[in-house]
Design a protein around this motif. Structure first.
Motif, short mmCIF file in Angstrom:
data_model
loop_
_atom_site.label_atom_id
_atom_site.label_comp_id
_atom_site.label_asym_id
_atom_site.label_seq_id
_atom_site.Cartn_x
_atom_site.Cartn_y
_atom_site.Cartn_z
N GLN A 1 0.88 -1.18 0.00
CA GLN A 1 0.00 0.00 0.00
C GLN A 1 0.91 1.22 0.00
OE1 GLN A 1 -3.77 -0.24 2.15
NE2 GLN A 1 -3.15 1.63 3.18
N ASP A 2 0.72 2.10 -0.97
CA ASP A 2 1.69 3.17 -1.23
C ASP A 2 1.85 4.17 -0.09
OD1 ASP A 2 2.68 2.23 -3.56
OD2 ASP A 2 1.24 3.31 -4.83
N CYS B 1 1.75 3.52 3.06
CA CYS B 1 2.01 2.79 4.32
C CYS B 1 3.49 2.88 4.69
CB CYS B 1 1.58 1.33 4.15
SG CYS B 1 2.10 0.30 5.53
N CYS C 1 5.27 -0.52 4.66
CA CYS C 1 5.57 -0.97 3.29
C CYS C 1 6.82 -0.26 2.77
CB CYS C 1 4.39 -0.70 2.36
SG CYS C 1 3.04 -1.90 2.54
N HIS D 1 1.31 -6.39 2.60
CA HIS D 1 0.50 -5.47 3.40
C HIS D 1 -0.82 -6.13 3.81
CE1 HIS D 1 -0.98 -1.51 4.76
NE2 HIS D 1 -2.16 -2.02 4.43
N HIS E 1 -0.55 -1.57 9.25
CA HIS E 1 0.11 -2.68 8.55
C HIS E 1 0.40 -3.66 9.68
CE1 HIS E 1 3.39 -4.13 5.54
NE2 HIS E 1 3.49 -4.92 6.61
#
Ligand code: AMP
Ligand code: ZN
Length: 136
Positions: free
Chosen positions: A3-4, A6, A9, A48, A99
Motif C-alpha cells: 500500500q503506497d 504505508c 511498506c 500489506h 500494517h
C-alpha cells in the motif's frame, strides 16, 4: 501486495531507513523507533495486511514461529528476563500503524510497569452473559 501510503511498506522496500534485525522471504523484523524497553522490535510481514483480521491463517502461524525464534536469539544476546508479545488491532486497541505487526518487547527485572491495565471486577452473572454472547 503493497500500500503506497504505508510507512511499514516503505520500510520493507528500503525507502525509509530502519534497523532490521532479521529478514527472510516473508518477514522483516525491525527495531521500534520509540521502544518501550531495550530491544523492542516489530515483526512485519512483507505483504500489506492491515491487521490480524486480514492476515491469512498460515501467516499468523508463521508470525508466532518467528516470534519464538526471535525471543530465543534476543534472550541470548540481550540477556532479558522475559517478553511481552503485543499485537494491537484497530484504533480502539491502540493500533497506530495499519500494517499488521507483532511487538516483541523484551522485559528486564525491575524495568517498571510498561504494559498495565486496570482489572475490572465483573460478577459471575456478567461473565456468564459474556460467555453466552460469544458462544451461542
Ligand atoms: P501500534 O501502536 O501497535 O500500531 O504500533 C506502532 C509502532 O510502530 C509504535 O511502537 C511506533 O513506535 C512504531 N513505529 C512507527 N514508525 C516507525 C518507524 N519508522 N520505524 C520503526 N518503528 C516505527
Ligand atoms: Zn503496509
Amino acid at each position: 501486495m503493497r500500500q503506497d501510503d504505508c510507512i511499514f511498506c516503505k520500510i520493507i522496500a528500503g525507502e525509509i531507513p530502519s534497523q532490521a534485525i532479521y529478514e527472510d522471504e516473508e518477514f522483516k523484523v525491525i527495531l521500534d523507533v520509540a521502544p518501550a524497553t531495550k530491544g523492542h522490535a516489530l515483526i512485519l510481514p512483507k505483504n500489506h495486511y492491515a491487521n490480524l483480521y486480514e492476515l491469512p491463517e498460515e501467516k499468523a502461524t508463521d508470525v508466532m514461529k518467528l516470534a519464538k525464534k526471535m525471543m530465543k536469539v534476543m534472550t541470548d544476546k540481550l540477556h532479558c528476563d522475559g517478553f511481552n508479545l503485543v499485537q494491537n488491532n484497530g484504533e480502539a486497541a491502540g493500533q497506530t500503524v495499519f500494517h499488521f505487526h507483532m511487538h516483541l518487547v523484551p522485559r528486564y527485572k525491575n524495568d517498571g510497569e510498561i504494559l498495565k491495565y486496570i482489572a475490572q471486577n465483573p460478577s459471575q452473572k456478567e461473565l456468564e452473559e459474556i460467555k453466552k454472547a460469544i458462544t451461542e
